[in-house]
Scaffold this active site. Sequence first.
Site, PDB file in Angstrom:
ATOM      1  N   GLN A  72      -5.954 -11.864   8.256  1.00  8.75           N
ATOM      2  CA  GLN A  72      -5.434 -11.222   7.003  1.00  8.75           C
ATOM      3  C   GLN A  72      -4.491 -12.655   6.708  1.00  8.75           C
ATOM      4  OE1 GLN A  72      -5.645  -8.719   5.672  1.00  8.75           O
ATOM      5  NE2 GLN A  72      -7.181  -9.504   7.123  1.00  8.75           N
ATOM      6  N   HIS A 121      -4.706 -14.747   3.502  1.00 12.42           N
ATOM      7  CA  HIS A 121      -4.731 -14.369   2.000  1.00 12.42           C
ATOM      8  C   HIS A 121      -3.851 -15.257   0.801  1.00 12.42           C
ATOM      9  CE1 HIS A 121      -7.513 -10.536   1.665  1.00 12.42           C
ATOM     10  NE2 HIS A 121      -7.469 -10.726   2.856  1.00 12.42           N
ATOM     11  N   ASP A 128     -12.722  -4.194   5.456  1.00 13.46           N
ATOM     12  CA  ASP A 128     -12.408  -5.042   3.445  1.00 13.46           C
ATOM     13  C   ASP A 128     -13.870  -5.178   2.818  1.00 13.46           C
ATOM     14  OD1 ASP A 128      -9.724  -5.772   4.238  1.00 13.46           O
ATOM     15  OD2 ASP A 128     -10.341  -7.579   5.549  1.00 13.46           O
ATOM     16  N   HIS A 164      13.153  33.856 -20.618  1.00 14.53           N
ATOM     17  CA  HIS A 164      12.413  33.807 -19.612  1.00 14.53           C
ATOM     18  C   HIS A 164      12.024  35.055 -19.259  1.00 14.53           C
ATOM     19  CE1 HIS A 164      13.323  29.191 -19.051  1.00 14.53           C
ATOM     20  NE2 HIS A 164      12.121  29.357 -18.156  1.00 14.53           N
ATOM     21  N   GLU A 180      -0.316  -1.817   6.471  1.00 12.92           N
ATOM     22  CA  GLU A 180      -1.246  -1.731   5.549  1.00 12.92           C
ATOM     23  C   GLU A 180      -2.320  -2.167   6.430  1.00 12.92           C
ATOM     24  OE1 GLU A 180      -3.924  -4.085   1.901  1.00 12.92           O
ATOM     25  OE2 GLU A 180      -2.448  -5.371   3.435  1.00 12.92           O
ATOM     26  N   HIS A 181      -2.699  -2.459   7.071  1.00 13.09           N
ATOM     27  CA  HIS A 181      -3.932  -2.537   7.730  1.00 13.09           C
ATOM     28  C   HIS A 181      -3.432  -2.569   9.770  1.00 13.09           C
ATOM     29  CE1 HIS A 181      -4.765  -5.389   5.041  1.00 13.09           C
ATOM     30  NE2 HIS A 181      -6.458  -4.049   4.291  1.00 13.09           N
TER      31      HIS A 181
END
Length: 440
Positions: free
Chosen positions: A265, A268, A368, A427, A334-335
Amino acid sequence: MLNRIDLRGGVRDPRRLLPRAQLDVSVAVERIRPLVEAVREHGYAAIREASERFDGVSPEVLRVPAEAIAEAEGTLDPGVRAALLESITRARKVHADQRRTDHTTQVVPGGTVTERWVPVDRVGLYVPGGLAMYPSTVVMNVVPAQAAGVRSLVVTSPPQKDNGGLPDPRVLAACALLGVDEVYAVGGAQAVAMLAYGAAVDAEGAAHCDPVDMITGPGNIWVTAAKRLLRGVVGIDAEAGPTEIAILADDTADPAHVAADLVSQAEHDPLAASVLVTPSVELVEAVERELARQVPATKHAERVTTALTGEQSGVVLVDDLDAGLRVVDAYAAEHLEIQTRDAREWAMRVRNAGAIFVGAWSPVSLGDYCAGSNHVLPTGGCARHSSGLSVQSFLRGIHLVDYSQQALREVAPHVVTLATVEDLPAHGRAVQVRFPGELG
């Protein structure tokens, strides 16, 4: 290499102590506001100027010709083609089971509420093209939209100088394999603005890109800022930040696996976050030895080193796995990988994560590309309240209220009472007028 945070002894709320990338999107919003406004006012001309300034490309036509998409598919490496098709097949299998069905509830005799699930009409899918190319992101965005029944899909991805100003050919090939033929060579904040506002005619008088109803897909901070600025003009999936992985591990974890997953990771982005949570000092030391061996050998060693040594990455030492579980729930990665004894049991206790990868043989890399799950996931702790991209992301729930005269008559006094309590007499009158002389 990794920063250490020692939470042994107990911490009531570890959130402020955990490593996290610091991004000031609000500053970026003000930076890109003039560009977004220029696209709204001037369309093609503003997009072309931005593409020339940021991408070094001055496109005459924004839309990728159909023949270029077909050519990209035809020249795709057979191994890459097979891998993409496998990814598409698995993603379609998983996402097909996510489609919701309409349901009618009979509230009372003669009174029903039906919940219809209606897909968004037109969706814009952003595919990044900066430090890496992401044909897999085409798959992850297009497959759930198609499964939801979205009528019109458009993909936009940055132009590449080494591909004649077109997006990366592997991105184009993925579009072809998925049957997407409306693709634009536009990137960055200008792409998000184009999707939101549409683009007027180009220099040749050809129309370009009708506005969409929703924009999905990850991007850099400028893409994220444009999505924040345009939320409300169009629907937005999420404000994706730098990618992140957290690994909850005990002394049974293989340090080579843990190190490799942290590195995977980190490659990235220099701001990518890699976090190890463990009660085992011995594992930490073994992982650090592995990182010392693996990082210099990886292709993007400089980028990986920057990410692993940044404030967003580190090791969190805890007393035991129960404490570790509290930490990863607070972090809301996230992961999240679980590399422990009885990994599935621990995974089932997690409440906050974008996606959870169970055991030694389910690395994030699998998700992924080819697990069948979606890799467009919430970052920056947003997994505490948000989900990853799915078929539901592209569906809207619409209630159909269908009451007979008698069913309304029976509940009318309650409606009038509540309208009176809230000082909204009109109403109540809207119900009373239907039953003259019956409701006082």
